[in-house]
Motif scaffolding. Structure first.
Motif, PDB file in Angstrom:
ATOM      1  N   MET A   1     -11.240  10.044   7.395  1.00 21.04           N
ATOM      2  CA  MET A   1     -10.442   9.003   6.778  1.00 21.04           C
ATOM      3  C   MET A   1      -9.622   9.601   5.640  1.00 21.04           C
ATOM      4  SD  MET A   1     -11.844   5.361   6.164  1.00 21.04           S
ATOM      5  CE  MET A   1     -11.681   4.432   4.762  1.00 21.04           C
ATOM      6  N   ALA A   2      -8.364   9.197   5.533  1.00 20.97           N
ATOM      7  CA  ALA A   2      -7.466   9.731   4.517  1.00 20.97           C
ATOM      8  C   ALA A   2      -7.810   9.169   3.146  1.00 20.97           C
ATOM      9  CB  ALA A   2      -6.023   9.392   4.860  1.00 20.97           C
ATOM     10  N   LYS A   3      -7.691  10.044   2.138  1.00 25.22           N
ATOM     11  CA  LYS A   3      -7.983   9.635   0.771  1.00 25.22           C
ATOM     12  C   LYS A   3      -6.821   8.768   0.280  1.00 25.22           C
ATOM     13  CE  LYS A   3      -8.731  11.520  -3.799  1.00 25.22           C
ATOM     14  NZ  LYS A   3      -8.769  12.720  -4.608  1.00 25.22           N
ATOM     15  N   GLU A   4      -7.149   7.665  -0.320  1.00 26.01           N
ATOM     16  CA  GLU A   4      -6.109   6.780  -0.842  1.00 26.01           C
ATOM     17  C   GLU A   4      -5.559   7.348  -2.140  1.00 26.01           C
ATOM     18  OE1 GLU A   4      -6.631   2.607  -1.128  1.00 26.01           O
ATOM     19  OE2 GLU A   4      -7.934   2.579   0.628  1.00 26.01           O
ATOM     20  N   LEU A   5      -4.278   7.204  -2.310  1.00 27.44           N
ATOM     21  CA  LEU A   5      -3.605   7.707  -3.502  1.00 27.44           C
ATOM     22  C   LEU A   5      -3.268   6.508  -4.380  1.00 27.44           C
ATOM     23  CD1 LEU A   5      -2.479  10.341  -4.744  1.00 27.44           C
ATOM     24  CD2 LEU A   5      -0.328   9.814  -3.661  1.00 27.44           C
ATOM     25  N   SER A   6      -3.736   6.559  -5.587  1.00 28.29           N
ATOM     26  CA  SER A   6      -3.450   5.445  -6.493  1.00 28.29           C
ATOM     27  C   SER A   6      -2.073   5.640  -7.130  1.00 28.29           C
ATOM     28  CB  SER A   6      -4.512   5.351  -7.584  1.00 28.29           C
ATOM     29  OG  SER A   6      -4.388   6.440  -8.478  1.00 28.29           O
ATOM     30  N   VAL A   7      -1.528   4.578  -7.635  1.00 30.81           N
ATOM     31  CA  VAL A   7      -0.231   4.623  -8.317  1.00 30.81           C
ATOM     32  C   VAL A   7      -0.315   5.564  -9.513  1.00 30.81           C
ATOM     33  CG1 VAL A   7       1.447   3.256  -9.632  1.00 30.81           C
ATOM     34  CG2 VAL A   7       0.397   2.293  -7.574  1.00 30.81           C
ATOM     35  N   GLU A   8      -1.423   5.520 -10.216  1.00 28.11           N
ATOM     36  CA  GLU A   8      -1.597   6.355 -11.397  1.00 28.11           C
ATOM     37  C   GLU A   8      -1.624   7.843 -11.029  1.00 28.11           C
ATOM     38  OE1 GLU A   8      -3.749   3.726 -10.758  1.00 28.11           O
ATOM     39  OE2 GLU A   8      -2.781   2.346 -12.145  1.00 28.11           O
ATOM     40  N   ASP A   9      -2.307   8.168  -9.921  1.00 24.25           N
ATOM     41  CA  ASP A   9      -2.356   9.566  -9.481  1.00 24.25           C
ATOM     42  C   ASP A   9      -0.961  10.058  -9.064  1.00 24.25           C
ATOM     43  OD1 ASP A   9      -5.060   9.782  -9.955  1.00 24.25           O
ATOM     44  OD2 ASP A   9      -5.629   9.341  -7.868  1.00 24.25           O
ATOM     45  N   ALA A  10      -0.246   9.234  -8.331  1.00 24.11           N
ATOM     46  CA  ALA A  10       1.104   9.606  -7.888  1.00 24.11           C
ATOM     47  C   ALA A  10       2.020   9.806  -9.092  1.00 24.11           C
ATOM     48  CB  ALA A  10       1.674   8.534  -6.959  1.00 24.11           C
ATOM     49  N   GLU A  11       1.916   8.908 -10.051  1.00 26.53           N
ATOM     50  CA  GLU A  11       2.740   9.017 -11.256  1.00 26.53           C
ATOM     51  C   GLU A  11       2.385  10.278 -12.037  1.00 26.53           C
ATOM     52  OE1 GLU A  11       3.028   6.553 -15.333  1.00 26.53           O
ATOM     53  OE2 GLU A  11       3.474   5.348 -13.540  1.00 26.53           O
ATOM     54  N   LYS A  12       1.096  10.593 -12.125  1.00 26.57           N
ATOM     55  CA  LYS A  12       0.649  11.789 -12.844  1.00 26.57           C
ATOM     56  C   LYS A  12       1.197  13.048 -12.187  1.00 26.57           C
ATOM     57  CE  LYS A  12      -3.454  14.294 -14.296  1.00 26.57           C
ATOM     58  NZ  LYS A  12      -4.902  14.424 -14.191  1.00 26.57           N
ATOM     59  N   LYS A  13       1.117  13.128 -10.861  1.00 26.40           N
ATOM     60  CA  LYS A  13       1.639  14.288 -10.145  1.00 26.40           C
ATOM     61  C   LYS A  13       3.156  14.406 -10.307  1.00 26.40           C
ATOM     62  CE  LYS A  13      -2.027  14.626  -6.778  1.00 26.40           C
ATOM     63  NZ  LYS A  13      -2.391  14.603  -5.371  1.00 26.40           N
ATOM     64  N   ALA A  14       3.846  13.289 -10.234  1.00 25.17           N
ATOM     65  CA  ALA A  14       5.302  13.294 -10.410  1.00 25.17           C
ATOM     66  C   ALA A  14       5.665  13.752 -11.824  1.00 25.17           C
ATOM     67  CB  ALA A  14       5.877  11.905 -10.132  1.00 25.17           C
ATOM     68  N   ARG A  15       4.919  13.281 -12.806  1.00 23.98           N
ATOM     69  CA  ARG A  15       5.164  13.663 -14.203  1.00 23.98           C
ATOM     70  C   ARG A  15       4.960  15.170 -14.388  1.00 23.98           C
ATOM     71  NH1 ARG A  15       7.810  11.207 -17.351  1.00 23.98           N
ATOM     72  NH2 ARG A  15       6.787   9.287 -16.842  1.00 23.98           N
ATOM     73  N   GLU A  16       3.924  15.733 -13.766  1.00 25.33           N
ATOM     74  CA  GLU A  16       3.657  17.166 -13.853  1.00 25.33           C
ATOM     75  C   GLU A  16       4.821  17.976 -13.259  1.00 25.33           C
ATOM     76  OE1 GLU A  16      -0.088  17.690 -11.884  1.00 25.33           O
ATOM     77  OE2 GLU A  16      -1.239  16.851 -13.561  1.00 25.33           O
ATOM     78  N   LEU A  17       5.322  17.515 -12.117  1.00 26.78           N
ATOM     79  CA  LEU A  17       6.460  18.193 -11.497  1.00 26.78           C
ATOM     80  C   LEU A  17       7.694  18.124 -12.396  1.00 26.78           C
ATOM     81  CD1 LEU A  17       6.085  17.015  -7.783  1.00 26.78           C
ATOM     82  CD2 LEU A  17       5.704  19.320  -8.684  1.00 26.78           C
ATOM     83  N   LEU A  18       7.949  16.956 -12.949  1.00 25.12           N
ATOM     84  CA  LEU A  18       9.112  16.791 -13.836  1.00 25.12           C
ATOM     85  C   LEU A  18       8.959  17.618 -15.102  1.00 25.12           C
ATOM     86  CD1 LEU A  18       9.864  12.971 -13.504  1.00 25.12           C
ATOM     87  CD2 LEU A  18      11.234  14.869 -12.633  1.00 25.12           C
ATOM     88  N   ASP A  19       7.758  17.655 -15.653  1.00 27.10           N
ATOM     89  CA  ASP A  19       7.521  18.443 -16.872  1.00 27.10           C
ATOM     90  C   ASP A  19       7.795  19.923 -16.633  1.00 27.10           C
ATOM     91  OD1 ASP A  19       6.873  16.174 -18.294  1.00 27.10           O
ATOM     92  OD2 ASP A  19       4.694  16.477 -18.200  1.00 27.10           O
ATOM     93  N   ARG A  20       7.405  20.442 -15.460  1.00 29.37           N
ATOM     94  CA  ARG A  20       7.682  21.851 -15.137  1.00 29.37           C
ATOM     95  C   ARG A  20       9.188  22.087 -15.015  1.00 29.37           C
ATOM     96  NH1 ARG A  20       4.296  22.590 -10.165  1.00 29.37           N
ATOM     97  NH2 ARG A  20       2.755  21.117 -10.857  1.00 29.37           N
ATOM     98  N   ARG A  21       9.881  21.154 -14.401  1.00 25.60           N
ATOM     99  CA  ARG A  21      11.336  21.290 -14.242  1.00 25.60           C
ATOM    100  C   ARG A  21      12.027  21.235 -15.604  1.00 25.60           C
ATOM    101  NH1 ARG A  21      13.568  17.332  -9.906  1.00 25.60           N
ATOM    102  NH2 ARG A  21      15.329  18.723 -10.046  1.00 25.60           N
ATOM    103  N   ILE A  22      11.581  20.327 -16.455  1.00 22.37           N
ATOM    104  CA  ILE A  22      12.162  20.208 -17.796  1.00 22.37           C
ATOM    105  C   ILE A  22      11.898  21.469 -18.599  1.00 22.37           C
ATOM    106  CG2 ILE A  22      11.967  18.970 -19.996  1.00 22.37           C
ATOM    107  CD1 ILE A  22      11.543  16.390 -18.304  1.00 22.37           C
TER     108      ILE A  22
END
Length: 108
Positions: A1-22
């Protein structure tokens, strides 16, 4: 069964990607500012070199004497010429012949 991704987890990962780009852009901007400062310092040093070389010439040293001492003439910067923009004729304007008309020979 696939692990569910919460909104908070998705936002955290997106923020990490953006922080590296910045961070990479911040580093690049800092390096470009430093490069600009160094170029300005080099330009100032080159102007001072020319001024002091000319002062040595004014004090009686010849270019040949300075060369023999290991002090060649400062490098001359190549001047860049700006090309004049080509003038474009007005749209739908017929070409006009501005030469004076040649008189026709008189018939006798």
């Amino acid at each position: 069964m696939a692990k569910e991704l919460s909104v908070e987890d998705a936002e955290k990962k997106a923020r990490e990607l953006l922080d590296r780009r910045i961070a990479s852009v911040r580093t690049l901007v800092t390096a470009r500012q430093r490069l600009s400062e160094l170029r300005e310092q080099v330009a100032d040093a080159e102007r001072e070199d020319v001024r002091l070389y000319n002062a040595a010439l004014s004090d009686g040293w010849s270019p040949e004497e300075l060369r023999r001492l290991g002090l060649p003439e400062p490098e001359k910067k190549a001047r860049t010429r700006r090309r004049a923009a080509a003038k474009k004729p007005a749209v739908d304007t017929p070409a006009v012949d501005h030469r004076e008309p040649v008189p026709e020979p008189a018939l006798n």
